[in-house]
Design a protein around this motif. Structure first.
Motif, PDB file in Angstrom:
ATOM      1  N   ILE A 148       0.826  -1.203   0.000  1.00  0.00           N
ATOM      2  CA  ILE A 148       0.000   0.000   0.000  1.00  0.00           C
ATOM      3  C   ILE A 148       0.862   1.255   0.000  1.00  0.00           C
ATOM      4  CG2 ILE A 148      -1.695   1.295   1.370  1.00  0.00           C
ATOM      5  CD1 ILE A 148      -2.522  -1.494   2.509  1.00  0.00           C
ATOM      6  N   SER A 149       0.415   2.283  -0.736  1.00  0.00           N
ATOM      7  CA  SER A 149       1.063   3.585  -0.731  1.00  0.00           C
ATOM      8  C   SER A 149      -0.011   4.663  -0.579  1.00  0.00           C
ATOM      9  CB  SER A 149       1.859   3.805  -2.026  1.00  0.00           C
ATOM     10  OG  SER A 149       2.568   5.027  -1.989  1.00  0.00           O
ATOM     11  N   LEU A 150       0.177   5.537   0.401  1.00  0.00           N
ATOM     12  CA  LEU A 150      -0.800   6.576   0.746  1.00  0.00           C
ATOM     13  C   LEU A 150      -0.240   7.955   0.430  1.00  0.00           C
ATOM     14  CD1 LEU A 150      -3.344   7.658   2.376  1.00  0.00           C
ATOM     15  CD2 LEU A 150      -1.897   7.467   4.411  1.00  0.00           C
ATOM     16  N   ALA A 151      -1.076   8.838  -0.101  1.00  0.00           N
ATOM     17  CA  ALA A 151      -0.730  10.245  -0.287  1.00  0.00           C
ATOM     18  C   ALA A 151      -1.936  11.082   0.115  1.00  0.00           C
ATOM     19  CB  ALA A 151      -0.327  10.533  -1.729  1.00  0.00           C
ATOM     20  N   LEU A 152      -1.678  12.298   0.615  1.00  0.00           N
ATOM     21  CA  LEU A 152      -2.747  13.178   1.084  1.00  0.00           C
ATOM     22  C   LEU A 152      -2.834  14.424   0.222  1.00  0.00           C
ATOM     23  CD1 LEU A 152      -2.080  13.014   4.932  1.00  0.00           C
ATOM     24  CD2 LEU A 152      -3.698  11.641   3.604  1.00  0.00           C
ATOM     25  N   LYS A 153      -4.058  14.847  -0.082  1.00  0.00           N
ATOM     26  CA  LYS A 153      -4.273  16.103  -0.790  1.00  0.00           C
ATOM     27  C   LYS A 153      -4.103  17.272   0.174  1.00  0.00           C
ATOM     28  CE  LYS A 153      -7.368  14.279  -4.350  1.00  0.00           C
ATOM     29  NZ  LYS A 153      -8.662  14.447  -5.045  1.00  0.00           N
ATOM     30  N   ASN A 154      -4.138  18.490  -0.353  1.00  0.00           N
ATOM     31  CA  ASN A 154      -3.966  19.672   0.483  1.00  0.00           C
ATOM     32  C   ASN A 154      -5.059  19.808   1.532  1.00  0.00           C
ATOM     33  OD1 ASN A 154      -1.617  20.460  -0.863  1.00  0.00           O
ATOM     34  ND2 ASN A 154      -2.755  21.642  -2.392  1.00  0.00           N
ATOM     35  N   ASN A 155      -6.245  19.268   1.242  1.00  0.00           N
ATOM     36  CA  ASN A 155      -7.342  19.290   2.217  1.00  0.00           C
ATOM     37  C   ASN A 155      -7.331  18.057   3.116  1.00  0.00           C
ATOM     38  OD1 ASN A 155      -8.188  17.312   0.462  1.00  0.00           O
ATOM     39  ND2 ASN A 155     -10.066  18.346  -0.176  1.00  0.00           N
ATOM     40  N   ASN A 156      -6.233  17.299   3.054  1.00  0.00           N
ATOM     41  CA  ASN A 156      -6.021  16.088   3.863  1.00  0.00           C
ATOM     42  C   ASN A 156      -6.866  14.902   3.416  1.00  0.00           C
ATOM     43  OD1 ASN A 156      -4.046  17.207   5.653  1.00  0.00           O
ATOM     44  ND2 ASN A 156      -5.696  18.263   6.737  1.00  0.00           N
ATOM     45  N   TYR A 157      -7.562  14.990   2.289  1.00  0.00           N
ATOM     46  CA  TYR A 157      -8.278  13.824   1.781  1.00  0.00           C
ATOM     47  C   TYR A 157      -7.263  12.771   1.325  1.00  0.00           C
ATOM     48  CZ  TYR A 157     -12.804  16.273   1.667  1.00  0.00           C
ATOM     49  OH  TYR A 157     -13.967  16.924   1.994  1.00  0.00           O
TER      50      TYR A 157
END
Length: 245
Positions: A148-157
């Motif tokens: 698994i690889s996770l990334a967050l948008k600027n709004n933390n979504y």
């Protein structure tokens, strides 16, 4: 789980940056590391627990400047977040939100009981993506969820990519739109599959569009493709389909 630091003095130290007395953080596997704006480390990892129905326990610890503590900062009494009943090593990916709080995507491994989950700390408790549940979001059930690889948008979504680990293995992508998990086009999950492949790594560009690199392995053919979402399709770096990925 060990946490050494290479300092400006060109020596390895523990989180206290003085020696190696506390380099051993805990016993575990499948760890993921993030460092906050104060250069303090945060760790998400699994511990194998024998003799219990949930064989793997998801754990989280952070360095507060003096000791490794759980999310609420008071000891390690709440380091265990979730239990997974699987005999296969699970996968975990940790990122820090803009408020410095942790967000974790993790998977149950292989087989019909496999599942992909998401948890985040809101300052007082661990909740799902919608912020209103005390349980981990089961994003995908009844399927393999590994690497698994996770990334967050600027709004933390959160946005997540993972491999199903089967043969031939598939790379998948989902993102949270504020109310549900959807694929890259933002409409349902009809395009959840990105490509054949293993070991995906996910980042977001300045426009918050996902880019994924991964290992392609089929029979005697191997390669390291790169794909990004151009707003309507997954394409190679030159933008011309996937033939040159």
């Amino acid at each position: 789980i060990f946490y050494p630091i290479f300092t400006a003095k060109a020596v390895w130290t523990d989180a206290g940056r003085d020696n190696l007395d506390e380099v051993l953080v805990d016993y575990g596997l499948s760890s993921s590391l993030a460092v906050d704006s104060s250069a303090r480390p945060h760790l998400a990892y699994f511990q194998y627990v024998t003799g219990q129905p949930a064989h793997f326990k998801l754990c989280y610890l952070k360095w507060n400047g003096n000791a490794w503590v759980d999310a609420d900062g008071s000891g390690q009494g709440e380091k265990y977040l979730y239990g997974l009943s699987t005999f296969y090593p699970p996968s975990v990916s940790l990122k820090l939100k803009s408020d410095g709080f942790p967000a974790i995507a993790f998977g149950q491994g292989f087989g019909a009981n496999g599942a992909l989950y998401f948890l985040q700390w809101n300052g007082s408790s661990w909740v799902g993506a919608n912020g209103g549940s005390g349980e981990a979001d089961a994003i995908v059930r009844a399927g393999n969820s590994s690497e698994i690889s996770l990334a967050l948008k600027n709004n933390n979504y959160p946005t997540i990519t993972w491999s199903n680990g089967s043969l031939p293995s598939q790379i998948y992508f989902l993102q949270w739109n504020g109310s549900e998990w959807v694929d890259a086009d933002g409409v349902g999950q009809g395009q959840i599959s990105v490509s054949n492949g293993l070991h995906p790594s996910l980042v977001l560009d300045a426009d918050e569009r996902p880019s994924i690199s991964f290992l392609y392995s089929l029979m005697f053919t191997r390669g390291l493709p790169y794909l990004y979402w151009n707003g309507s399709a997954w394409v190679a770096a030159d933008g011309s389909g996937q033939d040159s990925a």
